[in-house]
Design a protein around this motif. Structure first.
Motif, PDB file in Angstrom:
ATOM      1  N   GLU A  31       0.816  -1.212   0.000  1.00 45.25           N
ATOM      2  CA  GLU A  31       0.000   0.000   0.000  1.00 45.25           C
ATOM      3  C   GLU A  31       0.853   1.268   0.000  1.00 45.25           C
ATOM      4  O   GLU A  31       0.509   2.244  -0.671  1.00 45.25           O
ATOM      5  N   GLN A  32       1.946   1.277   0.742  1.00 51.22           N
ATOM      6  CA  GLN A  32       2.785   2.470   0.818  1.00 51.22           C
ATOM      7  C   GLN A  32       3.408   2.789  -0.540  1.00 51.22           C
ATOM      8  O   GLN A  32       3.445   3.944  -0.963  1.00 51.22           O
ATOM      9  N   CYS A  33       3.900   1.769  -1.232  1.00 50.60           N
ATOM     10  CA  CYS A  33       4.504   1.995  -2.546  1.00 50.60           C
ATOM     11  C   CYS A  33       3.434   2.382  -3.567  1.00 50.60           C
ATOM     12  O   CYS A  33       3.683   3.211  -4.445  1.00 50.60           O
ATOM     13  N   GLU A  34       2.255   1.798  -3.447  1.00 53.77           N
ATOM     14  CA  GLU A  34       1.166   2.161  -4.346  1.00 53.77           C
ATOM     15  C   GLU A  34       0.775   3.627  -4.154  1.00 53.77           C
ATOM     16  O   GLU A  34       0.567   4.360  -5.125  1.00 53.77           O
ATOM     17  N   ASP A  35       0.727   4.078  -2.901  1.00 54.03           N
ATOM     18  CA  ASP A  35       0.436   5.491  -2.621  1.00 54.03           C
ATOM     19  C   ASP A  35       1.524   6.399  -3.190  1.00 54.03           C
ATOM     20  O   ASP A  35       1.237   7.467  -3.731  1.00 54.03           O
ATOM     21  N   SER A  36       2.787   5.964  -3.073  1.00 57.58           N
ATOM     22  CA  SER A  36       3.895   6.751  -3.628  1.00 57.58           C
ATOM     23  C   SER A  36       3.777   6.870  -5.144  1.00 57.58           C
ATOM     24  O   SER A  36       4.037   7.928  -5.715  1.00 57.58           O
ATOM     25  N   LEU A  37       3.387   5.769  -5.802  1.00 58.40           N
ATOM     26  CA  LEU A  37       3.219   5.808  -7.254  1.00 58.40           C
ATOM     27  C   LEU A  37       2.094   6.748  -7.666  1.00 58.40           C
ATOM     28  O   LEU A  37       2.180   7.414  -8.698  1.00 58.40           O
ATOM     29  N   ASP A  49       6.003   9.604 -11.918  1.00 60.34           N
ATOM     30  CA  ASP A  49       7.272   9.411 -12.627  1.00 60.34           C
ATOM     31  C   ASP A  49       8.005   8.162 -12.140  1.00 60.34           C
ATOM     32  O   ASP A  49       8.862   7.630 -12.839  1.00 60.34           O
ATOM     33  N   TYR A  50       7.672   7.691 -10.954  1.00 61.76           N
ATOM     34  CA  TYR A  50       8.308   6.501 -10.398  1.00 61.76           C
ATOM     35  C   TYR A  50       8.001   5.248 -11.221  1.00 61.76           C
ATOM     36  O   TYR A  50       8.711   4.255 -11.121  1.00 61.76           O
ATOM     37  N   HIS A  51       6.935   5.260 -12.013  1.00 60.85           N
ATOM     38  CA  HIS A  51       6.595   4.098 -12.825  1.00 60.85           C
ATOM     39  C   HIS A  51       7.729   3.714 -13.788  1.00 60.85           C
ATOM     40  O   HIS A  51       7.848   2.552 -14.163  1.00 60.85           O
ATOM     41  N   ALA A  52       8.553   4.665 -14.147  1.00 63.40           N
ATOM     42  CA  ALA A  52       9.652   4.397 -15.087  1.00 63.40           C
ATOM     43  C   ALA A  52      10.811   3.663 -14.409  1.00 63.40           C
ATOM     44  O   ALA A  52      11.677   3.131 -15.077  1.00 63.40           O
ATOM     45  N   LEU A  53      10.817   3.611 -13.072  1.00 66.87           N
ATOM     46  CA  LEU A  53      11.901   2.996 -12.317  1.00 66.87           C
ATOM     47  C   LEU A  53      11.491   1.631 -11.798  1.00 66.87           C
ATOM     48  O   LEU A  53      10.366   1.452 -11.329  1.00 66.87           O
ATOM     49  N   ASN A  54      12.372   0.668 -11.866  1.00 67.98           N
ATOM     50  CA  ASN A  54      12.100  -0.642 -11.259  1.00 67.98           C
ATOM     51  C   ASN A  54      12.137  -0.551  -9.742  1.00 67.98           C
ATOM     52  O   ASN A  54      11.324  -1.134  -9.056  1.00 67.98           O
ATOM     53  N   LYS A  55      13.127   0.148  -9.220  1.00 73.85           N
ATOM     54  CA  LYS A  55      13.258   0.360  -7.778  1.00 73.85           C
ATOM     55  C   LYS A  55      13.624   1.812  -7.542  1.00 73.85           C
ATOM     56  O   LYS A  55      14.582   2.305  -8.095  1.00 73.85           O
ATOM     57  N   TRP A  56      12.843   2.479  -6.733  1.00 72.74           N
ATOM     58  CA  TRP A  56      13.166   3.856  -6.404  1.00 72.74           C
ATOM     59  C   TRP A  56      13.582   3.967  -4.939  1.00 72.74           C
ATOM     60  O   TRP A  56      14.070   4.982  -4.507  1.00 72.74           O
ATOM     61  N   ILE A  57      13.423   2.899  -4.180  1.00 68.93           N
ATOM     62  CA  ILE A  57      13.825   2.891  -2.779  1.00 68.93           C
ATOM     63  C   ILE A  57      15.194   2.222  -2.703  1.00 68.93           C
ATOM     64  O   ILE A  57      15.363   1.086  -3.121  1.00 68.93           O
ATOM     65  N   GLN A  58      16.164   2.921  -2.187  1.00 69.37           N
ATOM     66  CA  GLN A  58      17.532   2.389  -2.117  1.00 69.37           C
ATOM     67  C   GLN A  58      17.863   1.920  -0.720  1.00 69.37           C
ATOM     68  O   GLN A  58      17.531   2.402   0.232  1.00 69.37           O
TER      69      GLN A  58
END
Length: 75
Positions: free
Chosen positions: A55-61, A66-75
């Protein structure tokens, strides 16, 4: 063996099933031919992991599309 649901972005475990339901998962989640290989992974011990989104990542998207273009945005 168990089936685990894990977020493909932040790697948090969302839930698990204590039994082997690999075939059931492939039937419940409608996958295109070959698409299941991108989301369902089986390790050497027989555990199945389904990569989905928490849910948290879905809310971030939703907030940062623009995060949809990245496979992983959390490092």
């Amino acid at each position: 063996m168990s089936v685990r649901y894990r977020c493909r972005h932040c790697e948090v475990e969302i839930g698990s099933l204590p039994f082997d339901a690999d075939d059931t998962i492939r039937k419940l989640h409608i996958f295109e031919l070959g698409e299941a290989d991108d989301y369902v992974e089986k390790d050497q011990h027989g555990h199945t992991t389904v990569h989905c989104i928490c849910e948290q990542c879905e809310d971030s998207l939703k907030q940062y599309p623009d995060y949809h273009a990245l496979n992983k945005w959390i490092q």
